[in-house]
Design an enzyme around this catalytic site. Structure first.
Site, short mmCIF file in Angstrom:
data_model
loop_
_atom_site.label_atom_id
_atom_site.label_comp_id
_atom_site.label_asym_id
_atom_site.label_seq_id
_atom_site.Cartn_x
_atom_site.Cartn_y
_atom_site.Cartn_z
CG ASN A 126 -5.09 4.88 -8.03
OD1 ASN A 126 -4.84 4.58 -6.93
ND2 ASN A 126 -4.07 5.46 -8.82
CG HIS A 127 -5.35 1.15 -4.08
ND1 HIS A 127 -5.66 2.10 -3.42
CD2 HIS A 127 -3.89 1.36 -4.61
CE1 HIS A 127 -4.58 2.80 -2.99
NE2 HIS A 127 -3.58 2.35 -3.65
CG PHE A 128 -6.24 -2.08 -10.66
CD1 PHE A 128 -5.66 -3.16 -11.19
CD2 PHE A 128 -5.63 -0.78 -10.87
CE1 PHE A 128 -4.40 -3.10 -11.75
CE2 PHE A 128 -4.12 -0.89 -11.33
CZ PHE A 128 -3.81 -1.69 -12.27
CG HIS B 48 -2.14 0.05 -7.98
ND1 HIS B 48 -3.13 1.03 -8.67
CD2 HIS B 48 -1.58 0.50 -7.22
CE1 HIS B 48 -2.67 2.06 -8.00
NE2 HIS B 48 -1.56 1.72 -7.10
CG HIS C 128 3.46 3.19 -7.66
ND1 HIS C 128 2.92 2.27 -8.22
CD2 HIS C 128 2.47 3.86 -6.70
CE1 HIS C 128 1.87 1.88 -7.75
NE2 HIS C 128 1.56 3.16 -7.07
N GLY D 20 -2.32 1.34 -17.42
CA GLY D 20 -3.08 2.22 -18.34
C GLY D 20 -4.20 2.63 -17.43
CG HIS E 136 2.40 5.47 -10.55
ND1 HIS E 136 2.08 6.73 -11.36
CD2 HIS E 136 1.48 5.32 -9.66
CE1 HIS E 136 0.82 6.95 -10.67
NE2 HIS E 136 0.61 6.34 -9.83
CB ALA F 159 -2.20 6.63 -18.15
N GLY F 160 -1.63 8.22 -15.63
CA GLY F 160 -1.83 9.43 -14.86
C GLY F 160 -3.12 10.08 -15.21
#
Length: 467
Positions: A222-224, A254, A341, A370, A393, A395-396
């Site tokens: 999920n890194h970006f 991120h 986080h 998000g 950190h 939306a999950g």
């Protein structure tokens, strides 16, 4: 029977008592208790609850330390060992390395660009091409001496900046600006460090200049790196402090500590397990605590990876600034905040372990992304002691990656979408689809209602880069 009653009975059958009041789940078993801030519109996952209670139950087998308090934010969902969105407090001489894992000091960084959407939009394709080369195709030149790396690990970020040369990327960097921006990095000054905990490759003197293949890389999952537009100012005083107006383009990054984090995290998870006394049953959770001097050593080692993670995000930010400079200029770019986080921070006389949760001290900025199809938020922390001075950190996730892969991929450049995802791996576009994440609105609302944060600025995605 209502949904809550069915949920309550289902948990009771497995020994977990559950109560839900005012948007908060209170859970306990015969070992521990914890509190979860979660709107009833969002699912409570059995696996995540069990992981949280196991996290809350960690203690030293000799009675030298134990978790004091455990809670979770609305991005709460199962993790590999500890659940994402969880926070636990321990005494200052007790730590739980596996709670942080290997993605040490994974953080989100927000930069202004100094440009507005109407200025950048005509140059979008050129900017996307430049950033794709820099961020995804390894078209970067980031020379760093082993002396500078040693200074980073032994002395800290300021010494690292002082040790940078003027070649490659650093020919474009404003080092005075980088020094000023250190003050906007939450928790950075508190990290210790020692080069003896770093991988050997960063310290060998024969590498006068070491072009680290991991430095300045986004990472997977999920890194970006995302170009965003300020969609709405919700708190004009906070927005003024951040230097943001509606229509401004910003950059959200991120990423974490990459291979250095893996090196440190794995070594110390192994060490914590090895310290477990013979003849004592091992915890099924895989969460082992370290107490006394070893806890202090872990924090020093963790600090090495945490400092490296900061340097990685600095390089990513400078790559973006370099490419912006070619398009519209980047002199007006500045750091709004860099907030972690996935780290242990010494606060209020305790070690606060945040696994996918963010510090939210009174008056400090925090970032709550998000998804690449939903808004992100800049928020101001309100310093809630009930929630261990933290917020979510992001939306999950609401769907595991295995389930998301069954979704039909949507084209990132579909004209019907206001956002674009640039990636070299099609599976990333599928795994990170907006459908995989909880809606950000209820996540923010729940935390405002509970007094964790106050929303300041809503940011909409424009172009997302994923490795």
């Amino acid at each position: 029977m209502g949904t809550y009653q069915r949920l309550q009975r289902a948990f009771a059958r497995t020994g977990i008592a559950l109560d839900y009041r005012d948007g908060i789940y209170h859970v306990r078993d015969d070992q521990a208790e914890a509190h979860i801030l979660l709107p009833d519109s969002l699912p409570l996952e059995d696996k995540a609850v069990r992981q949280l209670l196991a996290f809350a139950a960690v203690r030293d087998p000799h009675g030298h330390g134990a978790v004091c308090r455990a809670c979770a934010t609305p991005d709460f969902h199962p993790g590999t060992v500890a659940p994402v969105g969880s926070i636990v407090a321990t005494p200052p001489d007790f730590v739980i390395p596996a709670a942080i894992g290997t993605d040490i000091n994974c953080s989100v960084r927000l930069l202004t660009t100094g440009a507005r959407l109407d200025q950048l939009a005509p140059h979008k394709q050129r900017l996307v091409d430049l950033l794709t080369a820099s961020l995804l195709n390894n078209a970067r030149d980031v020379p760093v001496s082993t002396r500078a790396f040693r200074a980073l690990f032994d002395e800290g970020p300021g010494a690292f900046i002082d040790g940078l040369g003027s070649e490659g990327l650093w020919a474009h960097a404003d080092k005075a600006r980088l020094r000023v921006e250190l003050d906007s990095c939450i928790g950075l000054a508190s990290f210790g460090g020692s080069a003896r905990y770093a991988p050997d490759a960063y310290l060998q003197e024969r590498h006068a200049v070491f072009r680290d293949p991991g430095l300045g890389t986004v990472g997977s999952g999920n890194h970006f790196v995302e170009l965003q537009v300020v969609e709405e100012v919700l708190d004009r005083h906070a927005a003024w402090k951040a230097g943001l107006r509606a229509g401004d383009v910003v950059v959200m990054i991120h990423s974490g500590s990459r291979d250095v984090g893996f090196h440190v995290g794995q070594a110390w998870m192994d060490r914590a397990r090895a310290q477990w006394p013979r003849g004592v049953r091992h915890p099924e959770s895989g969460l082992y605590g370290l107490s006394g001097p070893l806890a202090g050593e872990y924090l020093q080692a963790m600090g090495v990876a945490a400092r490296y993670a900061w340097a990685n995000r600095v390089v990513l930010a400078e790559l973006v600034r370099k490419d912006l400079e070619q398009v519209v200029g980047a002199a007006g770019s500045r750091l709004v905040v860099d907030v972690p986080h996935n780290v242990v921070l010494r606060e209020q006389g305790m070690n606060i372990h945040r696994k996918g949760a963010t510090p939210a001290h009174a008056g400090d900025f925090a970032l709550i992304p998000g998804s690449m199809g939903d808004a992100s938020y800049l928020v101001t922390g309100l310093g809630s002691a009930d929630w261990l001075w933290s917020c979510s950190h992001g939306a999950g996730r609401r769907m595991r990656r295995q389930a998301v892969r069954a979704l039909r991929p949507r084209a990132a450049d579909d004209a019907a979408q206001p956002w674009q995802c640039v990636t070299l791996r099609e599976e990333r576009r599928i795994e990170e689809a907006p459908e995989a994440y909880k809606p950000i609105g209820p996540v923010i609302d729940a935390q405002e209602t509970a007094g964790l944060v106050r929303a300041a600025v809503r940011l909409k995605p424009w172009v997302t880069f994923k490795a």
